[in-house]
Write a protein that holds these residues in place. Structure first.
Motif, PDB file in Angstrom:
ATOM      1  N   GLN A  57     -19.736  10.875 -32.157  1.00  0.00           N
ATOM      2  CA  GLN A  57     -18.460  10.900 -31.444  1.00  0.00           C
ATOM      3  C   GLN A  57     -18.602  11.405 -30.010  1.00  0.00           C
ATOM      4  O   GLN A  57     -17.608  11.713 -29.360  1.00  0.00           O
ATOM      5  N   ILE A  58     -19.849  11.485 -29.539  1.00  0.00           N
ATOM      6  CA  ILE A  58     -20.096  11.991 -28.185  1.00  0.00           C
ATOM      7  C   ILE A  58     -20.709  10.928 -27.286  1.00  0.00           C
ATOM      8  O   ILE A  58     -20.279  10.734 -26.152  1.00  0.00           O
ATOM      9  N   ILE A  59     -21.717  10.210 -27.799  1.00  0.00           N
ATOM     10  CA  ILE A  59     -22.500   9.341 -26.910  1.00  0.00           C
ATOM     11  C   ILE A  59     -21.717   8.139 -26.390  1.00  0.00           C
ATOM     12  O   ILE A  59     -22.078   7.568 -25.351  1.00  0.00           O
ATOM     13  N   ASP A  60     -20.649   7.731 -27.075  1.00  0.00           N
ATOM     14  CA  ASP A  60     -19.862   6.588 -26.601  1.00  0.00           C
ATOM     15  C   ASP A  60     -18.694   6.996 -25.705  1.00  0.00           C
ATOM     16  O   ASP A  60     -17.938   6.133 -25.254  1.00  0.00           O
ATOM     17  N   ASP A  61     -18.549   8.290 -25.460  1.00  0.00           N
ATOM     18  CA  ASP A  61     -17.484   8.796 -24.581  1.00  0.00           C
ATOM     19  C   ASP A  61     -18.164   9.453 -23.378  1.00  0.00           C
ATOM     20  O   ASP A  61     -18.828  10.475 -23.520  1.00  0.00           O
ATOM     21  N   TYR A  62     -17.988   8.858 -22.204  1.00  0.00           N
ATOM     22  CA  TYR A  62     -18.742   9.321 -21.029  1.00  0.00           C
ATOM     23  C   TYR A  62     -18.465  10.782 -20.712  1.00  0.00           C
ATOM     24  O   TYR A  62     -19.384  11.552 -20.418  1.00  0.00           O
ATOM     25  N   ASP A  63     -17.202  11.201 -20.766  1.00  0.00           N
ATOM     26  CA  ASP A  63     -16.857  12.586 -20.423  1.00  0.00           C
ATOM     27  C   ASP A  63     -17.479  13.568 -21.412  1.00  0.00           C
ATOM     28  O   ASP A  63     -18.008  14.615 -21.023  1.00  0.00           O
TER      29      ASP A  63
END
Length: 230
Positions: free
Chosen positions: A74-80
């Protein structure tokens, strides 16, 4: 916790691990870059591992690695979220101490929270303030850092350790909203904080300046994050 890796030789990779009880450990994962590596994709960023190591003169060798937690989904696909997490790992590497579980536990807790967060920059800034406080670099956010005069104050400078009164304000001190300093105090002590975009951005820049002042070098991932903020 895997916090960094880099290629080594033809098929190996050095994995930098932040451990619970031994600080930073640098270890070689032999053959990990081959298609049939027995480690698979476990030795990557944002993975919390249970590892077995064989000690060497300069580098340990990873003999076994089992995934405990994977925070990247749930982190690597969200740039921020991704950039905030990268800043956190790079800062953790710089701030790590031997035989001190605090930073390891803080990284694990923050990555877990970051997965579902709608304010990744505030989560990062809370992490940095807590990590710096543990290192002995907690800023004064109400009283003047120089003379102790009661606040709130409207100036901040990392060289004197935080807030500055009118008499102690050094050249180059930032003019700040007192509510921004209050928000920084809240997140540093684990409290929820409601911040406007302007206040969150101002707090981030103050924390960034404080971190880099103490480290005396750039945190590369912060530069990437700041480009996105612009």
């Amino acid at each position: 916790m895997v916090i960094r890796s880099y290629d080594f030789g033809e098929a190996d990779r050095v994995i930098v691990l932040l451990t619970k009880n031994h600080g930073l450990v640098r270890a070689v994962a032999k053959g990990v870059r081959r298609a049939k590596s027995r480690f698979g994709s476990r030795l990557q960023l944002f993975v919390n591992l249970d590892v077995q190591l064989y000690s060497g003169r300069n580098l340990a060798t990873i003999t076994q690695a089992d995934t405990v937690d994977y925070f990247g989904a749930q982190i690597i696909d969200d740039y921020d979220k991704y950039t905030a997490a990268c800043v956190m790992l790079e800062a953790a590497e710089r701030l790590s101490l031997d035989h001190d579980p605090f930073l390891y536990e803080l990284v694990v807790a923050t990555l877990s929270t970051l997965q579902g967060s709608e304010q990744p920059m505030l989560e990062l800034d809370a992490f940095l303030l807590k990590a710096m406080a543990h290192a002995g670099w907690a800023p004064s956010l109400f009283n003047c850092a120089q003379c102790g005069a009661p606040g709130p104050h409207h100036a901040f400078h990392p060289a004197i350790g935080g807030a500055a009164c009118g008499k102690c304000r050094p050249p180059g001190a930032a003019e700040v909203d007192t509510e921004t300093l209050h928000i920084m105090w809240l997140i540093a002590h684990g409290h929820k904080a409601e911040a406007t975009v302007a206040q969150a951005g101002e707090a981030h820049q103050l924390i960034r300046a404080l971190l880099q002042w103490h480290l005396e070098r750039k945190v590369n991932a912060l530069s990437v994050m700041d480009q996105q903020l612009k």
